[in-house]
Design a protein around this motif. Structure first.
Motif, PDB file in Angstrom:
ATOM      1  N   VAL A  76       4.324  -6.256  -3.677  1.00  0.00           N
ATOM      2  CA  VAL A  76       4.016  -5.231  -4.679  1.00  0.00           C
ATOM      3  C   VAL A  76       2.543  -5.324  -5.049  1.00  0.00           C
ATOM      4  CG1 VAL A  76       4.394  -4.483  -7.060  1.00  0.00           C
ATOM      5  CG2 VAL A  76       6.335  -5.155  -5.648  1.00  0.00           C
ATOM      6  N   ARG A 104       0.404   2.826  -0.816  1.00  0.00           N
ATOM      7  CA  ARG A 104       1.535   3.764  -0.955  1.00  0.00           C
ATOM      8  C   ARG A 104       1.900   4.376   0.398  1.00  0.00           C
ATOM      9  NH1 ARG A 104       3.235   5.262  -5.830  1.00  0.00           N
ATOM     10  NH2 ARG A 104       3.990   7.229  -5.002  1.00  0.00           N
ATOM     11  N   SER A 112       5.322  -0.841  -2.694  1.00  0.00           N
ATOM     12  CA  SER A 112       5.388  -0.380  -4.077  1.00  0.00           C
ATOM     13  C   SER A 112       4.054  -0.600  -4.795  1.00  0.00           C
ATOM     14  CB  SER A 112       6.489  -1.124  -4.840  1.00  0.00           C
ATOM     15  OG  SER A 112       7.761  -0.821  -4.312  1.00  0.00           O
ATOM     16  N   ILE A 170       2.861  -0.608  -8.747  1.00  0.00           N
ATOM     17  CA  ILE A 170       3.412  -0.601 -10.108  1.00  0.00           C
ATOM     18  C   ILE A 170       2.271  -0.674 -11.123  1.00  0.00           C
ATOM     19  CG2 ILE A 170       4.845  -1.844 -11.770  1.00  0.00           C
ATOM     20  CD1 ILE A 170       6.567  -2.789  -9.461  1.00  0.00           C
TER      21      ILE A 170
END
Length: 281
Positions: A5, A102, A107, A109
């Protein structure tokens, strides 16, 4: 903490107490931190007793850093992206990396927090229901004026960032294009010890900045009121007509219309048509 992430983490714009508990938690938990300036971010991390590997992602190397970010994520590592102050990507590096991450299917965040433009808007006393963010104006006066001309009839509140060595010149260029009577709030050194707000017409704020050299130091956000949507009607139009009539006695139509627009804040195109009509009569 989730693996693979990219966290986009907002950091304080001045007052370190503005950092969120979530931001601290994320910075402590990720595997790596991608920082605009590793030296600056290391000082922030030391303040909160956080010790994590850092690597730089700034304006001059962002394209090259994409491959490393994707490689780290593909190995299951988590990364926090931070800028020197405020929210990454808002007049700061990060767009190229975020877009690539992306598109690669990982992900992204956001961890929200301080942002200078929103902080300035919240206390400026200028309408916030509709606004546009224009970032930094061009460095040279000619470029600034060209960009400002495109915004002269913008009815939304406009937000600009500016540096100390250009702030006075930028204010004067805004006044020349928008008219000295346009309302403005100059926010300086937000959340810091010498935080200052100067509000009034552009002419009034320029006078204050010229009179006090301290008002030309620090980091600036300029919040400028939008053009009056009814500026071609009623009293404003009548006043502009009088100014235009006087100027037409001494100046060509195009110059008279342009100067009247700067003085009154009225729309230059409609003033030009009005001037042509006056000249015929």
């Amino acid at each position: 903490m989730s693996e693979s992430v990219l966290y986009v983490v907002a950091t304080p714009i001045g007052n370190l107490a503005d950092i969120s508990e979530r931001a601290i938690s994320v910075l402590r938990s990720v595997d790596l931190i991608a920082a605009e300036d590793t030296r600056h971010t290391r000082q922030l991390l030391m303040h909160f007793t956080i010790n994590k590997p850092l690597f730089s992602v700034h304006d001059h190397n962002e394209e090259q850093r994409v491959s490393r970010v994707l490689d780290e994520l593909s190995q299951g590592r988590s990364i926090a992206l931070v800028s020197d102050a405020g929210t990454p990507l808002i007049s700061d590096p990060g767009f190229v990396v975020v877009r690539a991450v992306r598109q690669a299917g990982f992900s992204v965040i956001p961890v929200p927090g301080a942002c200078a433009l929103v902080t300035a808007l919240s206390a400026a006393g200028i309408p916030t229901d509709r606004f546009c963010f224009e970032g930094f104006l061009p460095a040279k006066s000619s470029g600034r004026k060209k960009q400002l001309q495109k915004l002269a009839e913008e009815t939304r509140t406009m937000v600009f960032y500016e540096s100390p060595h250009r702030v006075l010149e930028s204010l004067k260029d805004i006044a020349e294009v928008f008219g000295e009577g346009r309302e403005l709030t100059l926010a300086r050194e937000l959340t810091k010890t010498f935080e200052t707000f100067l509000s009034g017409s552009l002419a009034e704020v320029i006078e204050q900045v010229e009179a006090d050299s301290n008002q030309r130091k620090g980091e600036f956000v300029l919040v400028v009121a939008g053009a009056d949507e009814s500026s071609d009607d009623d009293e404003g139009s009548v006043a502009a007509g009088r100014v235009l009539e006087v100027l037409l006695e001494e100046l060509p139509v195009k110059q008279a219309a342009a100067l009247t627009a700067k003085i009154t804040g009225q729309k230059k195109n409609s003033l030009y048509q009005q001037a042509l009509s006056m000249q015929k009569n």
